[in-house]
Write a protein that holds these residues in place. Structure first.
Motif, PDB file in Angstrom:
ATOM      1  N   LEU A 240     -11.014  12.458 -10.103  1.00 45.91           N
ATOM      2  CA  LEU A 240      -9.817  12.398 -10.792  1.00 45.91           C
ATOM      3  C   LEU A 240      -9.228  11.241 -10.806  1.00 45.91           C
ATOM      4  O   LEU A 240      -8.832  10.678 -12.023  1.00 45.91           O
ATOM      5  CB  LEU A 240      -8.848  13.587 -10.348  1.00 45.91           C
ATOM      6  CG  LEU A 240      -7.565  13.730 -11.235  1.00 45.91           C
ATOM      7  CD1 LEU A 240      -7.897  14.075 -12.591  1.00 45.91           C
ATOM      8  CD2 LEU A 240      -6.730  14.771 -10.803  1.00 45.91           C
ATOM      9  N   ALA A 241      -9.184  10.452  -9.698  1.00 45.83           N
ATOM     10  CA  ALA A 241      -8.877   9.078  -9.715  1.00 45.83           C
ATOM     11  C   ALA A 241      -9.690   8.205 -10.805  1.00 45.83           C
ATOM     12  O   ALA A 241      -9.133   7.281 -11.425  1.00 45.83           O
ATOM     13  CB  ALA A 241      -8.675   8.476  -8.255  1.00 45.83           C
ATOM     14  N   ASN A 242     -10.738   8.469 -10.789  1.00 47.78           N
ATOM     15  CA  ASN A 242     -11.750   7.659 -11.523  1.00 47.78           C
ATOM     16  C   ASN A 242     -11.798   7.817 -12.990  1.00 47.78           C
ATOM     17  O   ASN A 242     -11.586   6.681 -13.644  1.00 47.78           O
ATOM     18  CB  ASN A 242     -13.041   7.941 -11.043  1.00 47.78           C
ATOM     19  CG  ASN A 242     -13.609   7.282  -9.513  1.00 47.78           C
ATOM     20  OD1 ASN A 242     -13.109   6.471  -9.280  1.00 47.78           O
ATOM     21  ND2 ASN A 242     -14.771   7.941  -8.995  1.00 47.78           N
ATOM     22  N   CYS A 243     -11.113   8.901 -13.206  1.00 49.94           N
ATOM     23  CA  CYS A 243     -10.921   9.417 -14.869  1.00 49.94           C
ATOM     24  C   CYS A 243      -9.815   8.243 -15.261  1.00 49.94           C
ATOM     25  O   CYS A 243      -9.934   7.573 -16.344  1.00 49.94           O
ATOM     26  CB  CYS A 243     -10.131  10.698 -14.861  1.00 49.94           C
ATOM     27  SG  CYS A 243     -11.390  11.837 -15.037  1.00 49.94           S
ATOM     28  N   TYR A 244      -8.864   8.007 -14.457  1.00 47.14           N
ATOM     29  CA  TYR A 244      -7.539   7.204 -14.912  1.00 47.14           C
ATOM     30  C   TYR A 244      -8.092   5.559 -14.558  1.00 47.14           C
ATOM     31  O   TYR A 244      -7.489   4.803 -15.586  1.00 47.14           O
ATOM     32  CB  TYR A 244      -6.551   7.533 -13.807  1.00 47.14           C
ATOM     33  CG  TYR A 244      -5.888   8.878 -14.359  1.00 47.14           C
ATOM     34  CD1 TYR A 244      -5.044   8.881 -15.396  1.00 47.14           C
ATOM     35  CD2 TYR A 244      -6.021  10.101 -13.583  1.00 47.14           C
ATOM     36  CE1 TYR A 244      -4.341  10.130 -15.716  1.00 47.14           C
ATOM     37  CE2 TYR A 244      -5.474  11.218 -13.799  1.00 47.14           C
ATOM     38  CZ  TYR A 244      -4.633  11.338 -14.999  1.00 47.14           C
ATOM     39  OH  TYR A 244      -4.146  12.594 -15.353  1.00 47.14           O
TER      40      TYR A 244
END
Length: 179
Positions: free
Chosen positions: A98-102
Motif C-alpha cells: 500500500l505504501a508503494n502505491c503512494y
C-alpha cells in the motif's frame, strides 16, 4: 479541510473522484488489468470514456504496489495515475504494498511535473483494507515523501463517505503534528 504541510497544500474532502476540476492528475484505484471496475475504477473509466481503457490495455497487468500513468481523456484532468493496491489479507506484505502505491504515484507525478494530484482511499473498498490502518499508512508515506518533491503543490484526498472523511482528517492531524 485545507492546510499546508511543508511546501504542499493538503486538502481532504468528500467528493466525486471523477469530477476533480483544476487538478492535474487523479489516481485510479485500479485492478490488475486496468479495466473498468466498480467503485473508483468504474467512476473514472465511465467518465473518461473508452479511450482510457484502450490506452490501459498494453500497460496491463500490473502488480500490487505498482503504478502507471495515462492521459485522462474526458476527465477534467491531464492524467490518470493507476495504482493497484493490495487485497487485505491476501497480498503480503500489504502495508508495504500500500505504501508503494503512494510512493510510485508520487514518483510518476514528479516525472511528469504534475503540480496537483487527487487520491482516493486506495484498497479500502472492495479490497478490504481497514480504513484507519490504511489511512495511517497513507499519511506516514505521503508526509515522508513530500519534502523530496519538487513539482507538487497540492495533494487532495477525495473520500467517498463521511465516515472515511472524518478518519482521514483525524489521522492527518495526529500524524502531521508529530512530524
Amino acid at each position: 479541510m485545507k492546510t499546508m504541510y511543508k511546501q504542499v497544500e493538503i486538502e481532504i474532502s468528500r467528493e466525486d473522484i471523477a469530477a476533480q476540476e483544476g487538478i492535474d492528475a487523479v489516481v485510479n484505484a485500479a485492478n490488475a488489468e486496468l479495466a473498468i471496475g466498480g467503485g473508483v475504477a468504474g467512476a473514472i473509466h465511465r467518465t473518461a470514456g473508452p479511450q482510457l481503457y484502450e490506452e490501459c490495455k498494453p500497460l496491463a497487468p500490473i502488480k500490487p504496489g505498482e503504478a502507471v500513468v495515462t492521459k485522462a481523456y474526458k476527465l477534467p484532468n491531464q492524467y490518470v495515475i493507476h495504482c493497484l493496491g493490495p487485497v487485505y489479507g491476501r497480498d503480503k506484505p500489504e502495508d508495504k504494498l500500500l505504501a508503494n502505491c503512494y510512493r510510485n504515484a508520487l514518483k510518476l507525478a514528479e516525472e511528469h511535473k504534475i503540480s496537483s494530484i487527487a487520491f482516493p482511499a486506495l484498497s479500502t473498498g472492495a479490497f478490504g483494507y481497514p480504513i484507519k490502518e490504511a489511512t495511517e499508512i497513507t499519511f506516514n508515506t505521503i508526509l515522508a515523501e513530500v519534502p523530496q518533491l519538487n513539482h507538487l503543490q497540492k495533494l487532495k484526498f477525495v473520500l467517498h463517505s463521511e465516515g472515511d472523511l472524518k478518519i482521514y482528517e483525524s489521522v492527518f492531524r495526529d500524524l502531521s503534528e508529530k512530524k
